[in-house]
Design a protein around this motif. Structure first.
Motif, PDB file in Angstrom:
ATOM      1  N   PRO A 511       0.815  -1.139  -0.148  1.00 28.81           N
ATOM      2  CA  PRO A 511      -0.023   0.187  -0.243  1.00 28.81           C
ATOM      3  C   PRO A 511       0.741   1.316  -0.004  1.00 28.81           C
ATOM      4  O   PRO A 511       1.965   1.375   0.632  1.00 28.81           O
ATOM      5  CB  PRO A 511      -0.623  -0.065   1.340  1.00 28.81           C
ATOM      6  N   TYR A 542      -1.004   4.156 -10.792  1.00 30.40           N
ATOM      7  CA  TYR A 542      -1.730   4.431  -9.517  1.00 30.40           C
ATOM      8  C   TYR A 542      -3.372   4.796  -9.743  1.00 30.40           C
ATOM      9  O   TYR A 542      -3.358   5.400 -10.853  1.00 30.40           O
ATOM     10  CB  TYR A 542      -1.204   5.538  -8.345  1.00 30.40           C
ATOM     11  N   GLN A 545      -9.100   6.691  -5.195  1.00 33.65           N
ATOM     12  CA  GLN A 545     -10.465   6.703  -4.587  1.00 33.65           C
ATOM     13  C   GLN A 545     -10.708   7.698  -3.663  1.00 33.65           C
ATOM     14  O   GLN A 545      -9.874   8.059  -2.809  1.00 33.65           O
ATOM     15  CB  GLN A 545     -10.704   5.260  -4.222  1.00 33.65           C
ATOM     16  N   TRP A 554     -16.228   3.236  -0.808  1.00 32.53           N
ATOM     17  CA  TRP A 554     -14.931   3.827  -1.765  1.00 32.53           C
ATOM     18  C   TRP A 554     -15.223   3.854  -3.098  1.00 32.53           C
ATOM     19  O   TRP A 554     -15.815   3.187  -3.788  1.00 32.53           O
ATOM     20  CB  TRP A 554     -13.414   3.422  -1.467  1.00 32.53           C
ATOM     21  N   ARG A 585      -7.920   7.823  -0.931  1.00 36.55           N
ATOM     22  CA  ARG A 585      -6.705   6.718  -0.904  1.00 36.55           C
ATOM     23  C   ARG A 585      -6.219   6.573  -2.022  1.00 36.55           C
ATOM     24  O   ARG A 585      -6.753   6.578  -2.946  1.00 36.55           O
ATOM     25  CB  ARG A 585      -7.245   5.778  -0.061  1.00 36.55           C
ATOM     26  N   VAL A 586      -5.186   5.786  -2.054  1.00 33.51           N
ATOM     27  CA  VAL A 586      -4.306   5.555  -3.386  1.00 33.51           C
ATOM     28  C   VAL A 586      -4.113   4.041  -3.487  1.00 33.51           C
ATOM     29  O   VAL A 586      -3.682   3.253  -2.334  1.00 33.51           O
ATOM     30  CB  VAL A 586      -2.843   6.404  -3.448  1.00 33.51           C
ATOM     31  N   VAL A 587      -4.315   3.323  -4.406  1.00 34.53           N
ATOM     32  CA  VAL A 587      -4.020   2.022  -4.979  1.00 34.53           C
ATOM     33  C   VAL A 587      -2.824   1.792  -6.055  1.00 34.53           C
ATOM     34  O   VAL A 587      -3.088   2.428  -7.058  1.00 34.53           O
ATOM     35  CB  VAL A 587      -5.222   1.310  -5.331  1.00 34.53           C
ATOM     36  N   GLU A 596      -2.744  -3.330  -2.233  1.00 34.95           N
ATOM     37  CA  GLU A 596      -3.765  -2.994  -1.175  1.00 34.95           C
ATOM     38  C   GLU A 596      -3.843  -1.238  -1.040  1.00 34.95           C
ATOM     39  O   GLU A 596      -2.676  -0.819  -1.394  1.00 34.95           O
ATOM     40  CB  GLU A 596      -3.328  -3.496   0.109  1.00 34.95           C
ATOM     41  N   PRO A 597      -5.049  -1.029  -0.669  1.00 37.83           N
ATOM     42  CA  PRO A 597      -5.070   0.547  -0.705  1.00 37.83           C
ATOM     43  C   PRO A 597      -4.294   1.220   0.436  1.00 37.83           C
ATOM     44  O   PRO A 597      -4.210   0.522   1.336  1.00 37.83           O
ATOM     45  CB  PRO A 597      -6.699   0.833  -0.569  1.00 37.83           C
ATOM     46  N   SER A 598      -3.836   2.443   0.212  1.00 38.41           N
ATOM     47  CA  SER A 598      -3.469   3.203   1.194  1.00 38.41           C
ATOM     48  C   SER A 598      -4.267   3.218   2.339  1.00 38.41           C
ATOM     49  O   SER A 598      -5.479   3.506   2.340  1.00 38.41           O
ATOM     50  CB  SER A 598      -2.825   4.566   0.756  1.00 38.41           C
TER      51      SER A 598
END
Length: 920
Positions: A511, A542, A545, A554, A585-587, A596-598
């Motif tokens: 993440p 990247y 969301q 999300w 959040r960033v994936v 996994e998302p941040s």
């Protein structure tokens, strides 16, 4: 010459006037500059300095005094001296000096105009000034000139070419008595923009910074009380050439074909020509020229050089320059050799590129070891020399060589392919086998990163497979921490051996971290983050969301750039709603998959702004006498864009101009009623609704047509609601018969759109309707409208009514009865409703007499009842539970026969049958 500059001293008009171009050249070729024109400004003296002939004119007549400027070069300006310097003629509505011809125009001569007039010519470049001989103006003695209509003496040409960005001045002046008034207009009716200026009592129309939209026909109108006259001319838009497409430096191999194209805009349309090393090109066998396109077939080395595309019209000329390099060389892999060691995982597709530098392009072939590779289902040889191997296996490991050849030579490059990579979650078998004497005692063991593998402890992932001469290692459900060096250790009675392999494990990225909002506006948010682990495969991109209080979980959002590559750690989120609290959040992703998302960013609210969404579904109608009811779909909270939200309602009677406005400061309201005794009944109104907040007003909705209330609007309501039906009642409209043919009741559930609707239409003067087959425990909205031959009129304001929960679906049980004389006593167990059923309010006993075929019903709140019956008739008795939702299930029937000593219970009931009892 001084570098690239040309310096001319002691300029001389006849010798130095002309067109100049700079020529630049080196070993690669030659180009020429754009053309420069050198001209000399001058102003000669007037041809004669003798006194000019007098001009005789009547009082009231118009006159023109000619200047006749001398030979000159450069822009001139004109003025006139009256009698003697420094008394200059002042321009006004009666006197005008043309800056085109220099002439002086007097619309209506007065006695004060008598005197000598001298034309003054100024050269704006050289600052020289020349004066003409004076021209006397004398009044005739044969009377005064009477009134006459305007005669335009100064006007612009019928067609005026106007260059882009230039300042255009149009002159117009008329003689006449009385003095005419000058006005201007465009024949298209388009008003003048604010940049257009009127000068010299409207005698000059000035258009600065001329653009395409200024082109068209302009008209000057001169008018007095005796009449009017007009002059018109067309301004056409002209522009010097401007590049739309230029040519770029190009390197091509010998015998290849060249195609260059340049495009320019301009008016008139530019013409094109081509230069090579400063010399004009003409079409020949290999060389073709068509407007801005140049094509050369089968290039040779002599075609190398500097080329220029030239676009030209009468307003200017522009050049686009580029170098053509024609190459001839043997193949070389010095810039693009194969990697010495190529790694790939089993089952994947490998692409090996063969990209030698060669001119002309080289022909390539591939070898594995010493064998030439041929095409197959798995092996693809592309036309550009690339080799692709699909679904690779251990058998594909080995040395691969690309051999490239052209007419100037041959070259090759070699790399070794090993199969070692695997993806997280997959399984692999690492082979370890020997050939030996069967009599030898052989044992196998494995080490991972220098530590012996304990198969008892690590049996979740590691497992031995194979027989006595095989010690293969299976690794199941491989994880990232399984990547590393594996060594197979082989012990025999006579020797110890080992073999090793490097296992590379790839997985989705870890993440990202530290997602933060650097800057936020009403619709954008600039984000930054830090990269997570790439887990053996470079991060390729990247995605972002977002989550708000109004979303379900999300949601992916749009960003700039739209595609965020793996090297970027910032992006701007766009198309956000104003005044909404966001989390981001960033994936990350790589060739293996999505990671996994941040962790989410801190909650941040976008800035407020004026509403940009108009309310929808604007309509209305109905209501009571002297009312106009307006309804709309409220704007969702996430689209309100700020605090202080409310609605602006505007309405007007159809056919009128002025709007009446009302303001509602409650966001959730979706209805407004205007009451006034002057509102005509059943009259159409135009209505529109807009939203506002503390930042300002948003756009209005489209205009809807809404009718005011009918005269004598009825009361409307519902009663007698059960689980499956609603009875609706209203008061009939007081109207002439042809106005109303009947009524239409519409109904819909509150969780559906009004277009999914039920209808009941009744012809005649009905005032009630029964809506049946409804769903239990459901909220319905109801509205009624009158209709005639033109269709239904406005609907009444909707009311809501909720059907009851359904009645219990169980009948009364354990019914017991006794009979004394003609009195029958009944008793039963109570029926208890569940949470999803209507509460029991009583019981209904139905008594049917066979002889008369009639039915008697008794309603009781108890669980017992006494009935009087005749001994000379047969009876059938049933019992039902009653509730707000209606009648419940009926019990099994009880039959009582006439002149029977015993009453017989003829059907089974839910509880065990009781012994039949004799009546007492």
């Amino acid at each position: 010459m001084s570098g690239g500059n040309l310096i001319i001293s002691n300029l001389e008009r006849n010798q130095d006037t002309g067109i100049y171009q700079c020529i630049a050249y080196n070993t690669w070729g030659t180009i020429v500059s754009r053309k420069a024109s050198l001209q000399f400004a001058y102003l000669d003296t007037f041809k004669t300095q003798m006194v000019r002939s007098a001009v005789n004119v009547r009082e009231g007549q118009g006159v023109v005094l000619l200047c006749g400027p001398p030979a000159h070069s450069g822009e001139l300006t004109f003025a006139w001296i009256f009698n003697e310097y420094p008394y200059f003629v002042q321009q006004d509505s009666r006197r005008f000096i043309s800056q085109e011809t220099g002439s002086l125009y007097i619309a209506k001569v007065e006695p004060s105009d008598v005197g000598n007039y001298t034309c003054v010519v100024n050269n704006t470049v050289t600052r020289e000034k020349m004066l003409s001989s004076p021209t006397p103006l004398v009044l005739r003695s044969d009377g005064v000139m009477g009134e006459y209509e305007p005669k335009i003496e100064v006007h612009f040409p019928d067609s005026v070419p106007a260059a882009k960005d230039s300042v255009i001045k149009l002159e117009c002046f008329a003689l006449g008595n009385p003095v005419p008034e000058i006005s201007w207009r465009r024949t298209s009716g388009v008003p003048f923009p604010s940049k257009v200026k009127m000068k010299n009592s409207n005698g000059v129309l000035e258009i600065p910074n001329f653009q395409q939209e200024d082109a068209g026909t302009y008209e000057c109108v001169a008018e007095n009380r005796r009449g009017k006259n007009a002059a018109r001319g067309r301004l056409s838009f002209h522009a010097k050439p401007h590049w739309l497409q230029t040519i770029d430096d190009t390197a091509l191999s010998i015998e290849e074909n060249l195609f260059w194209e340049c495009k320019a805009s301009g008016k008139p349309k530019p013409s094109y020509s081509w230069l090579r090393n400063g010399q004009p090109l003409t079409a020949e066998d290999r060389l073709q020229i068509e407007n801005g396109a140049l094509s050369v077939a089968a290039l040779n080395l002599s075609d190398s050089g500097m080329y220029q595309c030239v676009a030209e019209n009468k307003h200017g000329i522009i050049y686009s320059s580029a170098q053509l390099m024609v190459l001839a060389s043997p193949p070389s892999f010095s810039k693009s050799p194969l990697r010495a060691l190529l790694k790939a995982r089993s089952g994947s597709t490998v692409t090996l590129e063969c990209k030698p530098r060669a001119a002309p392009p080289a022909i390539s072939l591939w070898k594995k070891g010493n064998e030439i590779l041929q095409r197959s289902e798995r092996i693809t040889l592309l036309s550009n020399g690339t080799l692709q191997i699909a679904n690779i296996s251990k058998q594909d490991a080995g040395s691969y060589t690309c051999i490239a050849k052209n007419q100037f030579g041959t070259a090759s490059t070699t790399g070794k392919l090993i199969i070692t990579e695997i993806i997280v979650g997959e399984s692999i078998v690492l082979p370890c086998q020997i050939a030996c004497d069967p009599a030898l005692d052989v044992s196998f063991s494995w080490a991972f990163n220098g530590q012996l593998i304990d198969f008892q402890q690590d049996n979740g992932h590691f497992e031995r497979v194979g027989g006595s001469i095989s010690g293969d290692l299976m690794i199941r459900n491989i994880q990232l921490n399984h990547g590393g060096k594996y060594v197979c250790l082989i012990d025999t009675d006579v020797d110890s051996l080992s073999t090793s392999a490097i296992l590379v494990v790839k997985g989705p990225p870890g993440p990202p971290d530290k997602v933060s909002v650097e800057e936020i506006t009403d619709s954008t948010a600039q984000l930054s983050w830090t990269a997570g682990r790439d887990n053996g495969s470079p991060i390729t991109g990247y995605s972002v969301q977002a989550r708000t209080p109004f979303t379900v979980g999300w949601q992916a959002v749009d960003t700039v750039p739209e595609i965020i590559n793996g090297n970027m750690l910032t992006a701007t989120v766009v198309d956000l709603n104003a005044w909404v609290e966001y989390e981001f959040r960033v994936v990350a992703r790589n060739d293996v998959g999505l990671g996994e998302p941040s962790p989410p960013s801190d909650k941040t609210r976008t800035e407020d702004t004026i509403p940009d969404t108009a309310p929808t579904d604007v309509g209305g109608g109905g209501g009571t006498k002297s009312e106009l009811v307006i309804t709309w779909e409220p704007v969702p909270e996430e689209l309100q864009n700020g605090e202080g939200f409310g609605y602006i309602i505007a309405y007007r009677q159809t056919g009128t101009v002025m709007w009446t406005r009302a303001v509602i400061s409650t966001p959730g309201v979706s209805r407004y009623t205007f009451r006034n005794d002057t509102i005509p009944a059943f009259s159409p109104f135009d209505v529109k609704v807009a939203a506002y907040n503390n930042r300002g007003e948003g756009p209005f909705s489209s205009i809807a047509s809404v009718y005011s209330a009918e005269e004598g609007t009825s009361h409307f309501g519902s009663f007698n609601v059960s689980a499956v039906q609603i009875e609706v009642v209203w008061e009939a409209l007081r109207a002439i018969p042809e106005r109303v043919l009947g009524y239409e009741v519409v109904y819909w559930e509150d969780d559906t759109k009004p277009d999914t609707i039920g209808k009941v239409r009744l012809t005649g003067n009905h005032t009630a309707a029964n809506l049946t087959s409804l769903r239990a425990d459901t909220a319905y909205y109801l509205s009624v409208a009158a209709f005639n031959t033109a269709g239904p009129g406005p609907q009444s304001a909707p009311i809501n009514s909720t059907t009851k929960k359904p009645p219990p679906d169980r009948p009364p049980l354990n019914i017991q009865w006794t009979m004394v004389g003609s009195t029958l006593s009944l008793h039963w167990d109570p029926v208890v409703a569940t949470e999803t059923e209507s509460k029991v309010t009583g019981y209904l006993v139905l008594l049917k007499r066979h002889r008369y075929n009639d039915m008697t019903t008794i309603l009781t709140t108890k669980t017992s009842v006494e009935l009087s019956i005749s001994a000379s008739d047969n009876y059938l008795i049933q019992i039902k539970a009653m509730s707000e939702g209606g009648e419940g299930a009926s019990s099994e029937p009880i039959h009582i026969h006439k002149s029977s000593e015993f009453a017989v219970l003829s059907t089974c009931i839910s509880f065990p049958l009781q012994p039949l009892m004799k009546p007492k």
